[in-house]
Design a protein around this motif. Structure first.
Motif, PDB file in Angstrom:
ATOM      1  N   GLY A 135      -4.423  14.521   2.109  1.00 40.85           N
ATOM      2  CA  GLY A 135      -5.689  14.593   2.814  1.00 40.85           C
ATOM      3  C   GLY A 135      -6.371  13.236   2.757  1.00 40.85           C
ATOM      4  O   GLY A 135      -6.689  12.741   1.680  1.00 40.85           O
ATOM      5  N   VAL A 136      -6.546  12.623   3.903  1.00 39.37           N
ATOM      6  CA  VAL A 136      -7.206  11.305   3.994  1.00 39.37           C
ATOM      7  C   VAL A 136      -8.594  11.565   4.566  1.00 39.37           C
ATOM      8  O   VAL A 136      -8.740  11.865   5.753  1.00 39.37           O
ATOM      9  CB  VAL A 136      -6.391  10.347   4.882  1.00 39.37           C
ATOM     10  CG1 VAL A 136      -7.098   8.996   5.006  1.00 39.37           C
ATOM     11  CG2 VAL A 136      -4.984  10.163   4.324  1.00 39.37           C
ATOM     12  N   ILE A 137      -9.610  11.461   3.727  1.00 38.62           N
ATOM     13  CA  ILE A 137     -10.922  11.954   4.150  1.00 38.62           C
ATOM     14  C   ILE A 137     -11.993  10.866   4.154  1.00 38.62           C
ATOM     15  O   ILE A 137     -11.980   9.941   3.350  1.00 38.62           O
ATOM     16  CB  ILE A 137     -11.385  13.144   3.284  1.00 38.62           C
ATOM     17  CG1 ILE A 137     -11.767  12.713   1.871  1.00 38.62           C
ATOM     18  CG2 ILE A 137     -10.286  14.197   3.212  1.00 38.62           C
ATOM     19  CD1 ILE A 137     -12.425  13.846   1.053  1.00 38.62           C
ATOM     20  N   PHE A 138     -12.885  10.990   5.105  1.00 33.72           N
ATOM     21  CA  PHE A 138     -14.098  10.174   5.239  1.00 33.72           C
ATOM     22  C   PHE A 138     -13.849   8.664   5.364  1.00 33.72           C
ATOM     23  O   PHE A 138     -14.593   7.859   4.792  1.00 33.72           O
ATOM     24  CB  PHE A 138     -15.045  10.429   4.059  1.00 33.72           C
ATOM     25  CG  PHE A 138     -15.490  11.848   3.900  1.00 33.72           C
ATOM     26  CD1 PHE A 138     -15.525  12.719   4.978  1.00 33.72           C
ATOM     27  CD2 PHE A 138     -15.886  12.328   2.657  1.00 33.72           C
ATOM     28  CE1 PHE A 138     -15.944  14.032   4.835  1.00 33.72           C
ATOM     29  CE2 PHE A 138     -16.311  13.640   2.492  1.00 33.72           C
ATOM     30  CZ  PHE A 138     -16.341  14.501   3.589  1.00 33.72           C
ATOM     31  N   LEU A 196      -4.800   2.475   6.766  1.00 31.75           N
ATOM     32  CA  LEU A 196      -4.222   3.727   7.234  1.00 31.75           C
ATOM     33  C   LEU A 196      -2.741   3.567   7.544  1.00 31.75           C
ATOM     34  O   LEU A 196      -1.938   4.478   7.282  1.00 31.75           O
ATOM     35  CB  LEU A 196      -4.972   4.224   8.468  1.00 31.75           C
ATOM     36  CG  LEU A 196      -4.497   5.557   9.053  1.00 31.75           C
ATOM     37  CD1 LEU A 196      -4.553   6.663   8.000  1.00 31.75           C
ATOM     38  CD2 LEU A 196      -5.343   5.943  10.266  1.00 31.75           C
ATOM     39  N   ARG A 197      -2.356   2.436   8.075  1.00 37.37           N
ATOM     40  CA  ARG A 197      -0.932   2.200   8.343  1.00 37.37           C
ATOM     41  C   ARG A 197      -0.133   2.230   7.044  1.00 37.37           C
ATOM     42  O   ARG A 197       0.960   2.811   6.984  1.00 37.37           O
ATOM     43  CB  ARG A 197      -0.739   0.863   9.058  1.00 37.37           C
ATOM     44  CG  ARG A 197      -1.311   0.844  10.468  1.00 37.37           C
ATOM     45  CD  ARG A 197      -1.142  -0.516  11.117  1.00 37.37           C
ATOM     46  NE  ARG A 197       0.255  -0.766  11.457  1.00 37.37           N
ATOM     47  CZ  ARG A 197       0.896  -1.898  11.228  1.00 37.37           C
ATOM     48  NH1 ARG A 197       0.260  -2.901  10.606  1.00 37.37           N
ATOM     49  NH2 ARG A 197       2.143  -2.054  11.584  1.00 37.37           N
ATOM     50  N   GLY A 198      -0.680   1.608   5.998  1.00 39.91           N
ATOM     51  CA  GLY A 198       0.005   1.642   4.706  1.00 39.91           C
ATOM     52  C   GLY A 198       0.079   3.048   4.132  1.00 39.91           C
ATOM     53  O   GLY A 198       1.109   3.452   3.576  1.00 39.91           O
ATOM     54  N   ILE A 199      -1.028   3.796   4.268  1.00 41.34           N
ATOM     55  CA  ILE A 199      -1.055   5.175   3.775  1.00 41.34           C
ATOM     56  C   ILE A 199      -0.017   6.010   4.523  1.00 41.34           C
ATOM     57  O   ILE A 199       0.760   6.754   3.919  1.00 41.34           O
ATOM     58  CB  ILE A 199      -2.462   5.777   3.948  1.00 41.34           C
ATOM     59  CG1 ILE A 199      -3.472   5.040   3.052  1.00 41.34           C
ATOM     60  CG2 ILE A 199      -2.454   7.270   3.617  1.00 41.34           C
ATOM     61  CD1 ILE A 199      -4.922   5.306   3.438  1.00 41.34           C
ATOM     62  N   ALA A 200      -0.018   5.884   5.847  1.00 43.69           N
ATOM     63  CA  ALA A 200       0.919   6.661   6.663  1.00 43.69           C
ATOM     64  C   ALA A 200       2.368   6.295   6.362  1.00 43.69           C
ATOM     65  O   ALA A 200       3.250   7.164   6.344  1.00 43.69           O
ATOM     66  CB  ALA A 200       0.616   6.438   8.148  1.00 43.69           C
ATOM     67  N   LYS A 201       2.617   5.036   6.104  1.00 39.55           N
ATOM     68  CA  LYS A 201       3.986   4.605   5.813  1.00 39.55           C
ATOM     69  C   LYS A 201       4.490   5.183   4.501  1.00 39.55           C
ATOM     70  O   LYS A 201       5.692   5.354   4.304  1.00 39.55           O
ATOM     71  CB  LYS A 201       4.060   3.082   5.790  1.00 39.55           C
ATOM     72  CG  LYS A 201       5.483   2.533   5.799  1.00 39.55           C
ATOM     73  CD  LYS A 201       5.518   1.034   6.039  1.00 39.55           C
ATOM     74  CE  LYS A 201       6.963   0.561   6.172  1.00 39.55           C
ATOM     75  NZ  LYS A 201       7.053  -0.894   6.457  1.00 39.55           N
ATOM     76  N   SER A 244      -2.538   7.192  16.403  1.00 37.25           N
ATOM     77  CA  SER A 244      -1.454   6.304  16.848  1.00 37.25           C
ATOM     78  C   SER A 244      -0.912   5.462  15.695  1.00 37.25           C
ATOM     79  O   SER A 244       0.283   5.135  15.675  1.00 37.25           O
ATOM     80  CB  SER A 244      -1.941   5.397  17.985  1.00 37.25           C
ATOM     81  OG  SER A 244      -2.821   4.383  17.507  1.00 37.25           O
ATOM     82  N   LEU A 245      -1.765   5.120  14.744  1.00 31.78           N
ATOM     83  CA  LEU A 245      -1.300   4.327  13.600  1.00 31.78           C
ATOM     84  C   LEU A 245      -0.354   5.139  12.726  1.00 31.78           C
ATOM     85  O   LEU A 245       0.629   4.620  12.209  1.00 31.78           O
ATOM     86  CB  LEU A 245      -2.497   3.846  12.774  1.00 31.78           C
ATOM     87  CG  LEU A 245      -3.483   2.922  13.490  1.00 31.78           C
ATOM     88  CD1 LEU A 245      -4.585   2.474  12.530  1.00 31.78           C
ATOM     89  CD2 LEU A 245      -2.786   1.720  14.105  1.00 31.78           C
ATOM     90  N   ALA A 246      -0.659   6.418  12.546  1.00 32.63           N
ATOM     91  CA  ALA A 246       0.236   7.278  11.778  1.00 32.63           C
ATOM     92  C   ALA A 246       1.539   7.504  12.521  1.00 32.63           C
ATOM     93  O   ALA A 246       2.634   7.482  11.926  1.00 32.63           O
ATOM     94  CB  ALA A 246      -0.459   8.603  11.479  1.00 32.63           C
ATOM     95  N   ALA A 247       1.443   7.698  13.833  1.00 29.79           N
ATOM     96  CA  ALA A 247       2.634   7.956  14.644  1.00 29.79           C
ATOM     97  C   ALA A 247       3.594   6.771  14.636  1.00 29.79           C
ATOM     98  O   ALA A 247       4.813   6.947  14.819  1.00 29.79           O
ATOM     99  CB  ALA A 247       2.217   8.283  16.072  1.00 29.79           C
ATOM    100  N   GLU A 248       3.070   5.585  14.407  1.00 32.65           N
ATOM    101  CA  GLU A 248       3.898   4.381  14.361  1.00 32.65           C
ATOM    102  C   GLU A 248       5.020   4.508  13.333  1.00 32.65           C
ATOM    103  O   GLU A 248       6.102   3.931  13.493  1.00 32.65           O
ATOM    104  CB  GLU A 248       2.992   3.188  14.021  1.00 32.65           C
ATOM    105  CG  GLU A 248       3.676   1.845  13.966  1.00 32.65           C
ATOM    106  CD  GLU A 248       2.709   0.728  13.614  1.00 32.65           C
ATOM    107  OE1 GLU A 248       3.185  -0.339  13.187  1.00 32.65           O
ATOM    108  OE2 GLU A 248       1.485   0.930  13.745  1.00 32.65           O
ATOM    109  N   ILE A 288       0.841  -1.196   0.000  1.00 33.62           N
ATOM    110  CA  ILE A 288       0.000   0.000   0.000  1.00 33.62           C
ATOM    111  C   ILE A 288       0.877   1.247   0.000  1.00 33.62           C
ATOM    112  O   ILE A 288       0.640   2.196  -0.764  1.00 33.62           O
ATOM    113  CB  ILE A 288      -0.938   0.000   1.222  1.00 33.62           C
ATOM    114  CG1 ILE A 288      -1.904  -1.193   1.156  1.00 33.62           C
ATOM    115  CG2 ILE A 288      -1.723   1.314   1.303  1.00 33.62           C
ATOM    116  CD1 ILE A 288      -2.722  -1.391   2.421  1.00 33.62           C
ATOM    117  N   ALA A 289       1.905   1.259   0.856  1.00 28.06           N
ATOM    118  CA  ALA A 289       2.788   2.416   0.961  1.00 28.06           C
ATOM    119  C   ALA A 289       3.472   2.714  -0.366  1.00 28.06           C
ATOM    120  O   ALA A 289       3.611   3.881  -0.768  1.00 28.06           O
ATOM    121  CB  ALA A 289       3.830   2.180   2.054  1.00 28.06           C
TER     122      ALA A 289
END
Length: 396
Positions: free
Chosen positions: A82-85, A97-102, A167-171, A68-69
């Motif tokens: 922007g990650v919306i809705f 979300l973890r993949g997006i954040a990574k 917290s998932l993004a902060a990871e 995903i990342a």
């Protein structure tokens, strides 16, 4: 002897499905074995419903947060995203979300409120009224939201999804700013690069964003539409319909399902001489009156089904006939009159008084709800549902 039982739905047990298994043979063998052991007579127009999960498992349709990342990075580069809705779900969106954040340096997470699109609430609607907040016009920062409403944990899961998603993004050391708005264009004040994560309203959301100056606009069905370094994928739905499989992995919605249902139908025809309808089903699209959750996180209830399941029911309402058309009749005379009415009813009853109160939904949505509730989502071990008598009426 008079028949006294109508529709019957049976959960059918089968082996645990693994990647590479022949799902078509397993389904057919499981149905035939159940019919033999339970002394069932297989008929034309019986229905075999197969949960999407075992089809995807047999296909090996999996991906990791790294896949995903990689896709996110290729589409957004170093932009603030922007990650919306997104829907509020550990199972459905946590690893997404973890993949997006990574794959990002910073994300602005915009949550709809008081609930997500499938009914998971961040805050009770009455609290908005008490505080004088209009969710259709008012945009809130995280601090403003907390000052107004405090911490509200999900009624069933006990999760504070605001803190959980942060917290998932902060990871991954990814900066995450949280805002609250129901207007898609709000996010464009923060970034022109947006990933729309809504399921059923995504087309409208993307249109609004593009019409208001959005530049890099994607939705979850644009992510993993092709294999990334050997990953699973879904050309039509991307990450929509995915579920958490492992700590870092997702099972994607199955692909190429039409040949599966067509082949199972033909194999059962060859074995039994009967034409049995077959469908793959996901979420059942029913709503919980207490939690207010609409059970449809999948993009569709059924990604594939045989031709006999197309369309909507064409039924009359028995109590309407009994109370109106044949109000003066009782007993066998009433039964005979209603039976004759059903036998001679029009092929299209849409809008007629006699169909008043019948359920105006697609057959696959109705049957999908029946199958989903029968199989459950836990440890019943019945990912195949065998339905008999669904197309019978009062005269049969």
């Amino acid at each position: 002897m008079e028949r006294v039982v109508g529709t019957v739905a049976r959960g059918i047990r089968c082996p645990i499905i693994n990647e590479g298994d022949n799902i078509e043979e397993i389904v057919v063998e499981s149905i035939l074995k159940a019919a033999e052991i339970e002394n069932l007579t297989i008929n034309d127009k019986d229905i075999v419903s197969i949960t999407e999960s075992i089809v995807a498992r047999a296909q090996g349709n999996y991906a990791t947060i790294d896949h995903i990342a990689t896709d996110i990075k290729s589409k957004f580069e170093d932009d603030t995203i922007g990650v919306i809705f997104p829907i509020l779900s550990r199972n459905r969106f946590g690893n997404c979300l973890r993949g997006i954040a990574k794959g990002a340096k910073k994300i602005v997470l915009m949550l709809s409120y008081p609930s997500d699109e499938v009914g998971n609430h961040l805050v009770d609607l009455d609290m908005l009224d008490e505080k004088g907040i209009n969710p259709w016009t008012d945009v809130l920062t995280e601090n403003e939201f907390r000052d107004l409403f405090g911490i509200n944990k999900h009624a069933f899961t006990g999760i504070d999804y605001i803190e959980y998603y942060k917290s998932l993004a902060a990871e991954f050391g990814t900066e995450c700013e949280v805002i609250f708005s129901n207007k898609p264009e709000t996010i464009l004040e923060y970034t022109k690069s947006v990933l729309a994560c809504d399921v059923h309203s995504r087309i409208r959301t993307k249109k609004i964003l593009k019409n208001n100056g959005g530049e890099k606009i994607y939705s979850l069905d644009d992510i993993l539409t092709e294999s990334i370094e050997g990953s699973g994928y879904n050309e039509e739905y991307g990450l929509l319909g995915s579920n958490t499989a492992t700590d870092d992995g997702m099972k994607l919605f199955p692909r190429d399902c039409q040949p599966v249902v067509d082949n199972i139908q033909q194999m059962l025809k060859d074995k039994t001489g009967k034409t049995i309808e077959v469908m793959v089903y996901g979420d059942g699209a029913f709503k919980d009156p207490i939690g207010k959750i609409w059970e449809l996180a999948d993009p569709v209830v059924s990604p594939a089904y045989t031709a006999g399941l197309d369309g909507t029911p064409n039924e009359v309402k028995l109590k309407y006939l009994a109370d109106n058309n044949f109000a003066e009749l009782r007993g066998d005379e009433l039964k005979q009159a209603i039976s004759e009415f059903i036998d001679t009813k029009n092929d299209d009853l849409q809008g007629s008084n006699e169909s008043l109160g019948t359920t105006p939904r697609k057959l696959t949505d109705l049957i999908g709800s029946l199958a989903d509730l029968t199989s459950g989502s836990g440890d019943k071990g019945t990912p195949i549902v065998f339905i008999q008598g669904y197309f019978d009426d009062f005269t049969k």
